[in-house]
Design an enzyme around this catalytic site. Structure first.
Site, PDB file in Angstrom:
ATOM      1  N   GLU A 295      -9.813  -6.854   5.393  1.00 12.52           N
ATOM      2  CA  GLU A 295      -9.161  -5.653   4.837  1.00 12.52           C
ATOM      3  C   GLU A 295     -10.231  -4.581   4.603  1.00 12.52           C
ATOM      4  O   GLU A 295     -11.287  -4.871   4.028  1.00 12.52           O
ATOM      5  CB  GLU A 295      -8.494  -6.045   3.516  1.00 12.52           C
ATOM      6  CG  GLU A 295      -7.835  -4.893   2.781  1.00 12.52           C
ATOM      7  CD  GLU A 295      -7.185  -5.350   1.457  1.00 12.52           C
ATOM      8  OE1 GLU A 295      -7.134  -6.575   1.179  1.00 12.52           O
ATOM      9  OE2 GLU A 295      -6.748  -4.463   0.708  1.00 12.52           O
TER      10      GLU A 295
ATOM     11  N   PRO B 174      -0.390   4.238   7.610  1.00 13.29           N
ATOM     12  CA  PRO B 174       0.096   5.603   7.449  1.00 13.29           C
ATOM     13  C   PRO B 174      -0.958   6.584   6.933  1.00 13.29           C
ATOM     14  O   PRO B 174      -1.776   6.243   6.080  1.00 13.29           O
ATOM     15  CB  PRO B 174       1.235   5.466   6.422  1.00 13.29           C
ATOM     16  CG  PRO B 174       0.961   4.184   5.720  1.00 13.29           C
ATOM     17  CD  PRO B 174       0.323   3.287   6.740  1.00 13.29           C
ATOM     18  N   ASN B 175      -0.880   7.777   7.503  1.00 13.46           N
ATOM     19  CA  ASN B 175      -1.712   8.930   7.117  1.00 13.46           C
ATOM     20  C   ASN B 175      -3.170   8.835   7.568  1.00 13.46           C
ATOM     21  O   ASN B 175      -3.922   9.783   7.393  1.00 13.46           O
ATOM     22  CB  ASN B 175      -1.633   9.201   5.599  1.00 13.46           C
ATOM     23  CG  ASN B 175      -0.227   9.537   5.178  1.00 13.46           C
ATOM     24  OD1 ASN B 175       0.385  10.446   5.744  1.00 13.46           O
ATOM     25  ND2 ASN B 175       0.331   8.804   4.236  1.00 13.46           N
TER      26      ASN B 175
ATOM     27  N   ASN C   1      -6.746  -1.514   7.854  1.00 12.81           N
ATOM     28  CA  ASN C   1      -6.633  -0.565   6.756  1.00 12.81           C
ATOM     29  C   ASN C   1      -5.161  -0.164   6.738  1.00 12.81           C
ATOM     30  O   ASN C   1      -4.719   0.647   7.554  1.00 12.81           O
ATOM     31  CB  ASN C   1      -7.528   0.654   6.967  1.00 12.81           C
ATOM     32  CG  ASN C   1      -7.432   1.629   5.798  1.00 12.81           C
ATOM     33  OD1 ASN C   1      -6.583   1.474   4.910  1.00 12.81           O
ATOM     34  ND2 ASN C   1      -8.282   2.641   5.789  1.00 12.81           N
TER      35      ASN C   1
ATOM     36  N   ARG D 171      -7.404  15.292   5.816  1.00 14.57           N
ATOM     37  CA  ARG D 171      -6.753  14.792   4.613  1.00 14.57           C
ATOM     38  C   ARG D 171      -7.765  14.534   3.494  1.00 14.57           C
ATOM     39  O   ARG D 171      -8.650  13.688   3.635  1.00 14.57           O
ATOM     40  CB  ARG D 171      -6.093  13.466   5.002  1.00 14.57           C
ATOM     41  CG  ARG D 171      -5.504  12.693   3.888  1.00 14.57           C
ATOM     42  CD  ARG D 171      -5.177  11.271   4.337  1.00 14.57           C
ATOM     43  NE  ARG D 171      -4.487  10.600   3.278  1.00 14.57           N
ATOM     44  CZ  ARG D 171      -4.415   9.290   3.141  1.00 14.57           C
ATOM     45  NH1 ARG D 171      -4.963   8.500   4.032  1.00 14.57           N
ATOM     46  NH2 ARG D 171      -3.761   8.768   2.130  1.00 14.57           N
TER      47      ARG D 171
ATOM     48  N   TYR E 209     -11.823  11.023   1.512  1.00 15.19           N
ATOM     49  CA  TYR E 209     -11.864  10.229   2.747  1.00 15.19           C
ATOM     50  C   TYR E 209     -12.924  10.681   3.745  1.00 15.19           C
ATOM     51  O   TYR E 209     -13.095  10.054   4.786  1.00 15.19           O
ATOM     52  CB  TYR E 209     -10.468  10.234   3.406  1.00 15.19           C
ATOM     53  CG  TYR E 209      -9.411   9.603   2.537  1.00 15.19           C
ATOM     54  CD1 TYR E 209      -9.492   8.252   2.192  1.00 15.19           C
ATOM     55  CD2 TYR E 209      -8.346  10.339   2.032  1.00 15.19           C
ATOM     56  CE1 TYR E 209      -8.538   7.658   1.379  1.00 15.19           C
ATOM     57  CE2 TYR E 209      -7.377   9.760   1.217  1.00 15.19           C
ATOM     58  CZ  TYR E 209      -7.481   8.418   0.897  1.00 15.19           C
ATOM     59  OH  TYR E 209      -6.538   7.824   0.096  1.00 15.19           O
TER      60      TYR E 209
ATOM     61  N   HIS F   9     -10.930  -0.403   3.335  1.00  9.12           N
ATOM     62  CA  HIS F   9     -10.501   0.896   2.805  1.00  9.12           C
ATOM     63  C   HIS F   9     -11.696   1.832   2.808  1.00  9.12           C
ATOM     64  O   HIS F   9     -12.812   1.415   2.452  1.00  9.12           O
ATOM     65  CB  HIS F   9      -9.966   0.770   1.372  1.00  9.12           C
ATOM     66  CG  HIS F   9      -8.811  -0.164   1.285  1.00  9.12           C
ATOM     67  ND1 HIS F   9      -7.549   0.188   1.697  1.00  9.12           N
ATOM     68  CD2 HIS F   9      -8.745  -1.462   0.908  1.00  9.12           C
ATOM     69  CE1 HIS F   9      -6.749  -0.848   1.555  1.00  9.12           C
ATOM     70  NE2 HIS F   9      -7.440  -1.871   1.074  1.00  9.12           N
TER      71      HIS F   9
ATOM     72  N   ALA G 137      -1.420   3.246   2.386  1.00 13.15           N
ATOM     73  CA  ALA G 137      -0.585   3.032   1.198  1.00 13.15           C
ATOM     74  C   ALA G 137       0.259   1.759   1.280  1.00 13.15           C
ATOM     75  O   ALA G 137       0.642   1.202   0.235  1.00 13.15           O
ATOM     76  CB  ALA G 137       0.317   4.247   0.980  1.00 13.15           C
TER      77      ALA G 137
ATOM     78  N   ARG H 154     -10.001   4.291  -8.378  1.00  8.85           N
ATOM     79  CA  ARG H 154      -8.924   5.278  -8.274  1.00  8.85           C
ATOM     80  C   ARG H 154      -7.746   4.887  -9.169  1.00  8.85           C
ATOM     81  O   ARG H 154      -7.893   4.076 -10.074  1.00  8.85           O
ATOM     82  CB  ARG H 154      -8.540   5.439  -6.797  1.00  8.85           C
ATOM     83  CG  ARG H 154      -9.741   5.881  -5.946  1.00  8.85           C
ATOM     84  CD  ARG H 154      -9.385   6.111  -4.520  1.00  8.85           C
ATOM     85  NE  ARG H 154      -8.400   7.187  -4.384  1.00  8.85           N
ATOM     86  CZ  ARG H 154      -7.693   7.400  -3.268  1.00  8.85           C
ATOM     87  NH1 ARG H 154      -7.851   6.616  -2.212  1.00  8.85           N
ATOM     88  NH2 ARG H 154      -6.828   8.383  -3.228  1.00  8.85           N
TER      89      ARG H 154
END
Ligand code: DQA
Length: 145
Positions: free
Chosen positions: A98, A10-11, A74, A18, A23, A100, A77, A107
């Site tokens: 994985e 998502p996103n 990725n 964004r 990012y 990111h 969330a 964070r």
């Protein structure tokens, strides 16, 4: 060999617009193009898929059991919330990496836990879009074993 699946949650379709301070300015289409160039050099074929819907991601991972040699994910969330994605990845029985864009450990604390990591061979985070290219190099070795 069947294609490697690069899966985005998502996103991530909003990349470029964004929170660019976190990012970056690269869009998901830019990342896909860079992945395709990198994959060519590694002699890999690629499937690239993004969804904002957890169920659609689960279904694509289920297909990967038959259709793909490995998975770079990725999960956005859903990384921090989704037992369903963890279960799907376990059932796929493929090497998983994985990724990111941001360094999730730098964070908020809720981003420090990943439901995906227990099924991943390794995790790459904090290198922006370059992380996907590093993951492709790593998975090229894993799927050729
Ligand atoms: C992300 C990190 C997640 O915490 C966040 O929810 C995202 C993107 C990253 O690529 O840095 O959507 O997975």
């Amino acid at each position: 060999m069947s294609p490697v699946l690069v899966l985005n949650g998502p996103n991530l379709n909003m990349l470029g617009k964004r929170q660019p301070e976190i990012y970056g300015r690269e869009t998901l289409a830019d990342i896909e193009a860079a992945c395709r160039t990198e994959a060519k050099g590694l002699d890999l074929s690629l499937d690239f898929f993004q969804s904002n819907h957890e169920g659609a991601l689960v279904e694509r991972i289920q297909q990967a059991r038959e259709a793909n040699s490995g998975i770079i994910i990725n999960a956005g969330a859903y990384t921090h919330t989704s037992v369903a994605l963890l279960d799907a990845l376990n059932a796929a029985e493929k090497p998983v990496i994985e990724v990111h864009l941001s360094n999730i450990y730098k964070r908020e604390e809720f981003r420090h836990h990943s439901y995906i990591s227990p099924v991943a061979v390794g995790v790459i985070c904090g290198f922006g879009g370059q992380g996907y290219l590093l993951a492709l190099r790593a998975i090229a070795r894993l799927v050729s074993r």
